[in-house]
Structures are given as C-alpha cells and as structure tokens.
Design a protein around this motif. Structure first.
Motif, PDB file in Angstrom:
ATOM      1  N   SER A   1       2.471 -26.766  -9.498  1.00 56.26           N
ATOM      2  CA  SER A   1       3.832 -26.617 -10.022  1.00 56.26           C
ATOM      3  C   SER A   1       3.858 -25.778 -11.288  1.00 56.26           C
ATOM      4  N   ASN A   2       4.937 -24.998 -11.432  1.00 55.02           N
ATOM      5  CA  ASN A   2       5.205 -24.212 -12.639  1.00 55.02           C
ATOM      6  C   ASN A   2       3.971 -23.439 -13.091  1.00 55.02           C
ATOM      7  N   SER A   3       3.371 -22.709 -12.175  1.00 50.33           N
ATOM      8  CA  SER A   3       2.134 -21.975 -12.463  1.00 50.33           C
ATOM      9  C   SER A   3       2.218 -20.541 -11.979  1.00 50.33           C
ATOM     10  N   SER A   4       1.425 -19.674 -12.608  1.00 50.78           N
ATOM     11  CA  SER A   4       1.283 -18.291 -12.170  1.00 50.78           C
ATOM     12  C   SER A   4       0.213 -18.214 -11.097  1.00 50.78           C
ATOM     13  N   VAL A   5       0.501 -17.466 -10.033  1.00 53.47           N
ATOM     14  CA  VAL A   5      -0.478 -17.248  -8.979  1.00 53.47           C
ATOM     15  C   VAL A   5      -0.460 -15.779  -8.583  1.00 53.47           C
ATOM     16  N   SER A   6      -1.593 -15.310  -8.093  1.00 57.10           N
ATOM     17  CA  SER A   6      -1.674 -13.972  -7.507  1.00 57.10           C
ATOM     18  C   SER A   6      -1.672 -14.151  -5.999  1.00 57.10           C
ATOM     19  N   LEU A   7      -0.875 -13.367  -5.320  1.00 56.25           N
ATOM     20  CA  LEU A   7      -0.711 -13.472  -3.884  1.00 56.25           C
ATOM     21  C   LEU A   7      -0.994 -12.124  -3.248  1.00 56.25           C
ATOM     22  N   ARG A   8      -1.808 -12.129  -2.195  1.00 61.36           N
ATOM     23  CA  ARG A   8      -2.027 -10.911  -1.413  1.00 61.36           C
ATOM     24  C   ARG A   8      -1.497 -11.172  -0.013  1.00 61.36           C
ATOM     25  N   ILE A   9      -0.608 -10.303   0.441  1.00 58.98           N
ATOM     26  CA  ILE A   9      -0.031 -10.374   1.781  1.00 58.98           C
ATOM     27  C   ILE A   9      -0.639  -9.240   2.607  1.00 58.98           C
ATOM     28  N   THR A  10      -1.126  -9.581   3.791  1.00 62.70           N
ATOM     29  CA  THR A  10      -1.703  -8.586   4.696  1.00 62.70           C
ATOM     30  C   THR A  10      -0.993  -8.685   6.032  1.00 62.70           C
ATOM     31  N   LEU A  11      -0.468  -7.571   6.516  1.00 66.82           N
ATOM     32  CA  LEU A  11       0.113  -7.494   7.852  1.00 66.82           C
ATOM     33  C   LEU A  11      -0.902  -6.825   8.758  1.00 66.82           C
ATOM     34  N   THR A  12      -1.173  -7.449   9.911  1.00 71.93           N
ATOM     35  CA  THR A  12      -2.215  -6.967  10.817  1.00 71.93           C
ATOM     36  C   THR A  12      -1.684  -6.819  12.236  1.00 71.93           C
ATOM     37  N   ASP A  13      -2.525  -6.215  13.083  1.00 68.89           N
ATOM     38  CA  ASP A  13      -2.212  -6.208  14.505  1.00 68.89           C
ATOM     39  C   ASP A  13      -2.422  -7.617  15.047  1.00 68.89           C
ATOM     40  N   GLN A  14      -2.144  -7.830  16.318  1.00 69.83           N
ATOM     41  CA  GLN A  14      -2.189  -9.191  16.868  1.00 69.83           C
ATOM     42  C   GLN A  14      -3.573  -9.808  16.845  1.00 69.83           C
ATOM     43  N   THR A  15      -4.633  -8.999  16.804  1.00 66.68           N
ATOM     44  CA  THR A  15      -5.989  -9.558  16.751  1.00 66.68           C
ATOM     45  C   THR A  15      -6.398  -9.911  15.328  1.00 66.68           C
ATOM     46  N   GLY A  16      -5.681  -9.379  14.349  1.00 65.24           N
ATOM     47  CA  GLY A  16      -6.029  -9.594  12.951  1.00 65.24           C
ATOM     48  C   GLY A  16      -7.084  -8.636  12.443  1.00 65.24           C
ATOM     49  N   ALA A  17      -7.557  -7.749  13.314  1.00 61.91           N
ATOM     50  CA  ALA A  17      -8.637  -6.835  12.943  1.00 61.91           C
ATOM     51  C   ALA A  17      -8.151  -5.590  12.206  1.00 61.91           C
ATOM     52  N   GLN A  18      -7.006  -5.052  12.588  1.00 62.17           N
ATOM     53  CA  GLN A  18      -6.497  -3.823  11.986  1.00 62.17           C
ATOM     54  C   GLN A  18      -5.441  -4.149  10.936  1.00 62.17           C
TER      55      GLN A  18
ATOM     56  N   THR B   1       2.854   2.047   2.844  1.00 62.22           N
ATOM     57  CA  THR B   1       4.187   1.488   2.608  1.00 62.22           C
ATOM     58  C   THR B   1       4.509   0.567   3.777  1.00 62.22           C
ATOM     59  N   ILE B   2       5.425  -0.332   3.557  1.00 63.49           N
ATOM     60  CA  ILE B   2       5.802  -1.236   4.642  1.00 63.49           C
ATOM     61  C   ILE B   2       6.454  -0.464   5.783  1.00 63.49           C
ATOM     62  N   ASP B   3       6.975   0.735   5.484  1.00 62.73           N
ATOM     63  CA  ASP B   3       7.560   1.578   6.533  1.00 62.73           C
ATOM     64  C   ASP B   3       6.521   2.056   7.540  1.00 62.73           C
ATOM     65  N   SER B   4       5.236   2.003   7.184  1.00 63.79           N
ATOM     66  CA  SER B   4       4.188   2.455   8.101  1.00 63.79           C
ATOM     67  C   SER B   4       3.841   1.413   9.162  1.00 63.79           C
ATOM     68  N   VAL B   5       4.360   0.198   9.033  1.00 64.89           N
ATOM     69  CA  VAL B   5       4.083  -0.862  10.005  1.00 64.89           C
ATOM     70  C   VAL B   5       4.857  -0.575  11.290  1.00 64.89           C
ATOM     71  N   VAL B   6       4.166  -0.642  12.416  1.00 67.13           N
ATOM     72  CA  VAL B   6       4.802  -0.440  13.722  1.00 67.13           C
ATOM     73  C   VAL B   6       5.272  -1.800  14.233  1.00 67.13           C
ATOM     74  N   TRP B   7       6.574  -2.032  14.108  1.00 66.96           N
ATOM     75  CA  TRP B   7       7.154  -3.318  14.499  1.00 66.96           C
ATOM     76  C   TRP B   7       7.527  -3.347  15.977  1.00 66.96           C
ATOM     77  N   ALA B   8       7.633  -2.193  16.611  1.00 64.69           N
ATOM     78  CA  ALA B   8       8.155  -2.095  17.973  1.00 64.69           C
ATOM     79  C   ALA B   8       7.366  -2.924  18.986  1.00 64.69           C
ATOM     80  N   GLY B   9       6.063  -3.039  18.822  1.00 56.76           N
ATOM     81  CA  GLY B   9       5.260  -3.800  19.764  1.00 56.76           C
ATOM     82  C   GLY B   9       5.473  -5.296  19.675  1.00 56.76           C
TER      83      GLY B   9
END
Length: 99
Positions: A31-48, A79-87
């Motif tokens: 509670s009431n703390s500073s944290v560092s967060l890393r978000i990673t978007l990957t393909d369905q296998t998690g490899a790319q 950029t987040i615009d480079s993510v291919v959401w269509a699949g």
C-alpha cells in the motif's frame, strides 16, 4: 480556430488502461508505495516481444496501481502502434519491482 478544435476533439489516445493489485511475497498488500512496472506485449506463444514499456507507479491504500499501457517509456524504441492486433493473439506480461 474551428479546424484546430475539430481536429483536437477527434484525436484518440493510443493505449489502454491497466490496473493491478500489488502484493509482496507473503501475500500482503503493498500500500501507498512506489513500484516500477514493465509491461510486455507478446505473440500468443510469448516468445516474440511486440512491444515493451516501463512505468513508475504509486499504489493506493488498497495496493492498486493504475497505468495506461502505451503511455509508458518504450523499452526499445518501439511504439504501441507497431503491435499487430488484427490476429487477436496478443499476450501481456507485467513485471514489478518495488522501490
């Protein structure tokens, strides 16, 4: 003036909201703390990695943090615009580091 106002009102923000409850290794709320967060978007296998960014966030009294994915600091010039959401097969991984 009218054209500028119309263009600004139709602008969209790239990204989406993300919330998480942060707990320590013992399962207690961070509670009431500073944290560092890393978000990673990957393909369905998690490899790319399609996109990765970092955030410095604050948890509230209930251990909840809120960020906008797409508004963080890009980790590798992407950029987040480079993510291919269509699949429809985009995975997301969140990693935390307490300060």
């Amino acid at each position: 003036m009218i054209i500028t106002t119309a263009a600004m009102s139709s602008a969209q923000t790239n990204g989406f909201n993300y919330q998480a409850v942060v707990r320590n290794a013992q399962g207690e709320l961070v509670s009431n703390s500073s944290v560092s967060l890393r978000i990673t978007l990957t393909d369905q296998t998690g490899a790319q990695v399609m996109y990765q960014e970092t955030h410095n966030a604050e948890t509230n009294a209930y251990g909840v943090l809120s960020v906008t994915v797409g508004a963080g600091v890009p980790a590798s010039g992407q950029t987040i615009d480079s993510v291919v959401w269509a699949g429809g097969h985009v995975g997301m991984r969140g990693e935390l580091d307490g300060k």
